[in-house]
Design an enzyme around this catalytic site. Structure first.
Site, PDB file in Angstrom:
ATOM      1  N   GLU A 161      19.723  45.214  37.175  1.00 16.81           N
ATOM      2  CA  GLU A 161      19.469  43.996  37.941  1.00 16.81           C
ATOM      3  C   GLU A 161      19.620  44.328  39.427  1.00 16.81           C
ATOM      4  O   GLU A 161      20.576  44.991  39.829  1.00 16.81           O
ATOM      5  CB  GLU A 161      20.445  42.877  37.554  1.00 16.81           C
ATOM      6  CG  GLU A 161      20.274  42.400  36.122  1.00 16.81           C
ATOM      7  CD  GLU A 161      21.144  41.196  35.804  1.00 16.81           C
ATOM      8  OE1 GLU A 161      20.714  40.365  35.002  1.00 16.81           O
ATOM      9  OE2 GLU A 161      22.259  41.107  36.359  1.00 16.81           O
ATOM     10  N   GLU A 185      30.259  46.258  33.792  1.00 16.59           N
ATOM     11  CA  GLU A 185      29.452  46.323  35.009  1.00 16.59           C
ATOM     12  C   GLU A 185      29.832  47.493  35.916  1.00 16.59           C
ATOM     13  O   GLU A 185      31.011  47.766  36.130  1.00 16.59           O
ATOM     14  CB  GLU A 185      29.598  45.027  35.821  1.00 16.59           C
ATOM     15  CG  GLU A 185      29.158  43.772  35.100  1.00 16.59           C
ATOM     16  CD  GLU A 185      30.301  43.065  34.382  1.00 16.59           C
ATOM     17  OE1 GLU A 185      31.357  43.704  34.142  1.00 16.59           O
ATOM     18  OE2 GLU A 185      30.146  41.870  34.074  1.00 16.59           O
ATOM     19  N   ASP A 216      21.072  46.732  31.084  1.00 15.77           N
ATOM     20  CA  ASP A 216      20.566  46.031  32.279  1.00 15.77           C
ATOM     21  C   ASP A 216      20.445  46.886  33.524  1.00 15.77           C
ATOM     22  O   ASP A 216      21.384  47.603  33.890  1.00 15.77           O
ATOM     23  CB  ASP A 216      21.519  44.886  32.658  1.00 15.77           C
ATOM     24  CG  ASP A 216      21.544  43.756  31.660  1.00 15.77           C
ATOM     25  OD1 ASP A 216      20.581  43.620  30.909  1.00 15.77           O
ATOM     26  OD2 ASP A 216      22.539  43.017  31.648  1.00 15.77           O
ATOM     27  N   GLY A 249      28.639  36.804  46.174  1.00 18.85           N
ATOM     28  CA  GLY A 249      29.310  35.874  45.274  1.00 18.85           C
ATOM     29  C   GLY A 249      28.806  34.449  45.359  1.00 18.85           C
ATOM     30  O   GLY A 249      29.507  33.512  44.972  1.00 18.85           O
ATOM     31  N   GLU A 288      22.142  44.639  24.882  1.00 20.91           N
ATOM     32  CA  GLU A 288      21.380  44.587  26.131  1.00 20.91           C
ATOM     33  C   GLU A 288      21.776  45.749  27.034  1.00 20.91           C
ATOM     34  O   GLU A 288      22.949  46.148  27.064  1.00 20.91           O
ATOM     35  CB  GLU A 288      21.645  43.251  26.839  1.00 20.91           C
ATOM     36  CG  GLU A 288      20.791  42.969  28.051  1.00 20.91           C
ATOM     37  CD  GLU A 288      20.965  41.522  28.538  1.00 20.91           C
ATOM     38  OE1 GLU A 288      21.007  40.609  27.693  1.00 20.91           O
ATOM     39  OE2 GLU A 288      21.064  41.325  29.754  1.00 20.91           O
ATOM     40  N   ASP A 292      23.690  31.066  43.053  1.00 21.01           N
ATOM     41  CA  ASP A 292      25.059  30.630  42.781  1.00 21.01           C
ATOM     42  C   ASP A 292      26.004  31.822  42.648  1.00 21.01           C
ATOM     43  O   ASP A 292      27.224  31.646  42.687  1.00 21.01           O
ATOM     44  CB  ASP A 292      25.115  29.766  41.516  1.00 21.01           C
ATOM     45  CG  ASP A 292      24.551  30.462  40.296  1.00 21.01           C
ATOM     46  OD1 ASP A 292      23.655  31.315  40.439  1.00 21.01           O
ATOM     47  OD2 ASP A 292      25.005  30.145  39.178  1.00 21.01           O
ATOM     48  N   TRP A 293      25.447  33.074  42.515  1.00 19.39           N
ATOM     49  CA  TRP A 293      26.329  34.231  42.381  1.00 19.39           C
ATOM     50  C   TRP A 293      25.773  35.540  42.936  1.00 19.39           C
ATOM     51  O   TRP A 293      26.522  36.468  43.226  1.00 19.39           O
ATOM     52  CB  TRP A 293      26.701  34.470  40.908  1.00 19.39           C
ATOM     53  CG  TRP A 293      25.518  34.862  40.043  1.00 19.39           C
ATOM     54  CD1 TRP A 293      24.692  34.012  39.381  1.00 19.39           C
ATOM     55  CD2 TRP A 293      25.038  36.181  39.758  1.00 19.39           C
ATOM     56  NE1 TRP A 293      23.719  34.711  38.701  1.00 19.39           N
ATOM     57  CE2 TRP A 293      23.920  36.045  38.911  1.00 19.39           C
ATOM     58  CE3 TRP A 293      25.436  37.465  40.142  1.00 19.39           C
ATOM     59  CZ2 TRP A 293      23.188  37.144  38.446  1.00 19.39           C
ATOM     60  CZ3 TRP A 293      24.718  38.560  39.673  1.00 19.39           C
ATOM     61  CH2 TRP A 293      23.617  38.393  38.829  1.00 19.39           C
ATOM     62  N   HIS A 341      22.856  46.347  40.047  1.00 17.51           N
ATOM     63  CA  HIS A 341      23.853  45.892  39.079  1.00 17.51           C
ATOM     64  C   HIS A 341      23.472  46.432  37.701  1.00 17.51           C
ATOM     65  O   HIS A 341      22.352  46.204  37.234  1.00 17.51           O
ATOM     66  CB  HIS A 341      23.872  44.361  39.079  1.00 17.51           C
ATOM     67  CG  HIS A 341      24.800  43.729  38.088  1.00 17.51           C
ATOM     68  ND1 HIS A 341      26.059  43.301  38.420  1.00 17.51           N
ATOM     69  CD2 HIS A 341      24.648  43.442  36.768  1.00 17.51           C
ATOM     70  CE1 HIS A 341      26.643  42.761  37.359  1.00 17.51           C
ATOM     71  NE2 HIS A 341      25.796  42.842  36.346  1.00 17.51           N
ATOM     72  N   THR A 342      24.372  47.178  37.059  1.00 17.71           N
ATOM     73  CA  THR A 342      24.124  47.681  35.704  1.00 17.71           C
ATOM     74  C   THR A 342      25.169  47.125  34.756  1.00 17.71           C
ATOM     75  O   THR A 342      26.310  46.877  35.134  1.00 17.71           O
ATOM     76  CB  THR A 342      24.168  49.227  35.661  1.00 17.71           C
ATOM     77  OG1 THR A 342      25.498  49.681  35.936  1.00 17.71           O
ATOM     78  CG2 THR A 342      23.194  49.832  36.669  1.00 17.71           C
ATOM     79  N   ASN A 343      24.742  46.939  33.502  1.00 17.38           N
ATOM     80  CA  ASN A 343      25.661  46.409  32.494  1.00 17.38           C
ATOM     81  C   ASN A 343      25.156  46.808  31.114  1.00 17.38           C
ATOM     82  O   ASN A 343      23.965  47.085  30.930  1.00 17.38           O
ATOM     83  CB  ASN A 343      25.754  44.879  32.608  1.00 17.38           C
ATOM     84  CG  ASN A 343      27.032  44.314  31.991  1.00 17.38           C
ATOM     85  OD1 ASN A 343      27.850  45.054  31.452  1.00 17.38           O
ATOM     86  ND2 ASN A 343      27.196  43.007  32.072  1.00 17.38           N
TER      87      ASN A 343
END
Length: 287
Positions: free
Chosen positions: A99, A124, A97, A193, A95, A188-189, A112-114
């Protein structure tokens, strides 16, 4: 007649920059919350308290360049996540990402990259943006070849993830991936956070996608062949710039500018999380 033929020839020679979502994508979830608009040029995703929405490419790919223009959820987008990513299927999936994590009104988005390989991520890096991603469309791109993955925003590189298999780091290169996009609730995150929750009085939340372009090797699972070559091991078309794309000196300077000024999280600097030691690639230069 000759004039008509000349015009037809010009049309055939002109590149088609924007693909048509009717032809190239299918809804994955959300029913009427996922809507193709403007004759196939725009895909609008919405999120309410019942469900988010998403779509995927009809084709699978093994390497390529993937561009998408996004306009993110405006206003109070806390708790929402808008995505554009590549992924294979199965427990040991690969994957790549993008995001976009929403935030309270007036606060910046988090990009956010991963990268996952063989089911494992934990790679991340997170960034702020140097513009308002909700006021107009901006282009987000993934270049994926056998040597590296490059994340770009408006053609400015923000991250390079190199193939470091030589030092024991898995790299996604053997599994074909589809392009995915989604808008969903992750309060939730996603925002501080999970401390800031989704304000459902603001729903429905909407993000828009357009100008989905692929310059990539289409993978055929039925024949185990790629449009760029006969098999996974030789799916290389040297005529395509992205196949060997790397950063030149100017692009390395722009990458350094982004990472020094706008990076807010780097897994290679999180000693508390990785108390047993960083992944081997973290010892190498980011630039």
């Amino acid at each position: 007649m000759l004039l008509h033929l000349s015009i037809l020839a010009l049309l055939l020679l002109c590149p088609v920059w924007a693909e048509n979502f009717y032809q190239d994508a299918t809804v994955t979830f959300g029913d009427q919350r996922a809507q193709i608009q403007d004759g196939g040029r725009v895909f609008a995703l919405s999120l309410d308290k019942i469900s988010g929405s998403g779509f995927q490419s009809k084709n699978e790919y093994l390497f390529g360049r993937f561009d998408m223009q996004l306009k993110l959820v405006p206003g109070n987008s806390a708790g929402t996540v808008t995505t554009f990513y590549l992924s294979s299927q199965g427990a040991g999936h690969d994957e790549i990402d993008f995001e976009f994590l929403g935030n309270s009104s007036g606060q910046p988005y988090t990009v956010h990259t991963n990268v996952y390989s063989q089911g494992k991520g934990n790679k991340e890096q997170q960034f702020r943006l140097w513009f308002d991603p909700t006021s107009s469309f901006h282009t987000y791109s993934i270049v994926w070849n056998s040597q590296r993955i490059i994340f770009l925003v408006d053609n400015i590189p923000i991250r390079v993830y190199n193939n470091d298999e030589a030092i024991g780091v898995p790299f996604p290169k053997n599994q074909a991936m589809r392009v995915y996009a989604s808008l969903w609730n992750a309060d939730d995150w996603a925002t501080q956070g999970g401390r800031v929750k989704t304000d459902w009085s603001m729903a429905p939340f909407t993000a828009s996608y357009r100008n989905f372009n692929t310059n990539a090797c289409v993978w055929s699972a039925a024949s185990s062949t790629s449009s760029c070559g006969g098999s996974k091991t030789d799916s290389v078309n040297n005529a395509q710039t992205w196949q060997t794309q790397e950063l030149n000196a100017n692009e390395r300077n722009r990458l350094r500018w982004v990472q020094q000024k706008y990076m807010i999280y780097n897994y290679c600097a999180d000693a508390k999380r990785f108390s047993q030691g960083f992944s081997p690639e973290c010892k190498r230069s980011r630039f």
